[in-house]
Design an enzyme around this catalytic site. Structure first.
Site, PDB file in Angstrom:
ATOM      1  N   CYS A  79       0.977  -1.213   0.119  1.00 21.60           N
ATOM      2  CA  CYS A  79      -0.109   0.014   0.077  1.00 21.60           C
ATOM      3  C   CYS A  79       0.857   1.407   0.181  1.00 21.60           C
ATOM      4  O   CYS A  79       1.540   1.693  -0.983  1.00 21.60           O
ATOM      5  CB  CYS A  79      -1.117  -0.126   1.227  1.00 21.60           C
ATOM      6  SG  CYS A  79      -2.421   1.127   0.959  1.00 21.60           S
ATOM      7  N   HIS A 190      -3.593  -5.170  -0.412  1.00 24.86           N
ATOM      8  CA  HIS A 190      -3.377  -5.492   0.755  1.00 24.86           C
ATOM      9  C   HIS A 190      -3.209  -7.152   0.988  1.00 24.86           C
ATOM     10  O   HIS A 190      -4.202  -7.586   1.316  1.00 24.86           O
ATOM     11  CB  HIS A 190      -4.230  -4.947   1.950  1.00 24.86           C
ATOM     12  CG  HIS A 190      -3.881  -3.318   2.153  1.00 24.86           C
ATOM     13  ND1 HIS A 190      -3.404  -3.081   3.198  1.00 24.86           N
ATOM     14  CD2 HIS A 190      -4.801  -2.261   1.605  1.00 24.86           C
ATOM     15  CE1 HIS A 190      -3.188  -1.857   3.119  1.00 24.86           C
ATOM     16  NE2 HIS A 190      -4.139  -1.367   2.483  1.00 24.86           N
ATOM     17  N   GLU A 192      -1.893  -9.022   2.892  1.00 25.52           N
ATOM     18  CA  GLU A 192      -2.546  -9.508   4.559  1.00 25.52           C
ATOM     19  C   GLU A 192      -3.695  -9.440   4.924  1.00 25.52           C
ATOM     20  O   GLU A 192      -4.411 -10.056   5.966  1.00 25.52           O
ATOM     21  CB  GLU A 192      -1.606  -8.489   5.617  1.00 25.52           C
ATOM     22  CG  GLU A 192      -2.302  -7.351   6.003  1.00 25.52           C
ATOM     23  CD  GLU A 192      -1.929  -6.058   4.706  1.00 25.52           C
ATOM     24  OE1 GLU A 192      -2.407  -5.049   5.068  1.00 25.52           O
ATOM     25  OE2 GLU A 192      -1.249  -6.277   3.710  1.00 25.52           O
TER      26      GLU A 192
END
Length: 208
Positions: A79, A190, A192
């Protein structure tokens, strides 16, 4: 050992949780000296480019990251961490790390330059499917093309060399989602927060 750069720029906890779920050995630190001996480095972040660069200069991470890039050890940006590796950002009109050539521009700027008015909301928030490009990335191995990844951003990467774009999504324009050049790989999305496919990306990074 994986190093995580902590510069007070959000989403670090979610990265930690993802790495813990993969049983990865990592260290999180606000001090460059504590990350020098790591084999791989993650630069996460949510927030403003100008603030991020101010934090880097205060802590010495600006010179540390430039030296890391020269060392050829793997670096993963996520990001905001994907944007500040470029030369300049419209967000705060700030010069960034300059590890890769290119600019970071607001969606509206890019749409205007392309003569488009897609009527989409900014920021882009939510899931979007990846289209692979230029041979894809080694970190996308095991991830099917058109898999959905999670995005939250108002600005987008505009690399000078378009061949380093390894995946993109459609949001009123072709938005670079993964960019890779030598030892530097960055994701605008993202991983994650992107479920099984995102964890596969992180697993690939951990395993080299």
């Amino acid at each position: 050992m994986i190093g995580i750069v902590d510069y007070n720029a959000g989403n670090i906890k979610s990265v930690e949780r993802a790495l813990l779920s993969l049983n990865a050995n990592f260290i999180l630190s606000k001090k460059p000296s504590e990350l020098e001996n790591c084999e791989r480095l993650i630069v996460p972040g949510v927030g403003e480019a100008k603030y991020a660069m101010e934090q880097f200069k205060k802590t010495g991470f600006d010179s540390f990251l430039k030296d890391w890039a020269k060392s050829k050890k793997p670096m993963l940006g996520i990001c905001l961490g994907s944007q500040i590796v470029f030369e300049h950002s419209e967000e705060g009109d700030v010069d960034c790390l300059g590890l890769l050539k290119g600019e970071i521009k607001l969606f509206n700027t890019v749409w205007k330059e392309e003569g488009k008015n897609p009527g989409l909301k900014v920021p882009q928030i939510g899931w979007n499917d990846l289209n692979f490009a230029n041979g894809g990335s080694k970190l996308l191995e095991g991830v099917p093309e058109h898999s959905d990844f999670y995005f939250v951003h108002s600005y987008l990467i505009q690399p000078e060399d378009k061949t380093i774009v390894k995946a993109w999504v459609d949001y009123g324009t072709q938005v670079p989602a993964c960019v890779e050049s030598e030892n530097i790989t960055v994701f605008q999305c993202h991983p994650e927060k992107s479920g099984k496919c995102g964890l596969q990306v992180l697993k690939n990074f951990i395993n080299g």
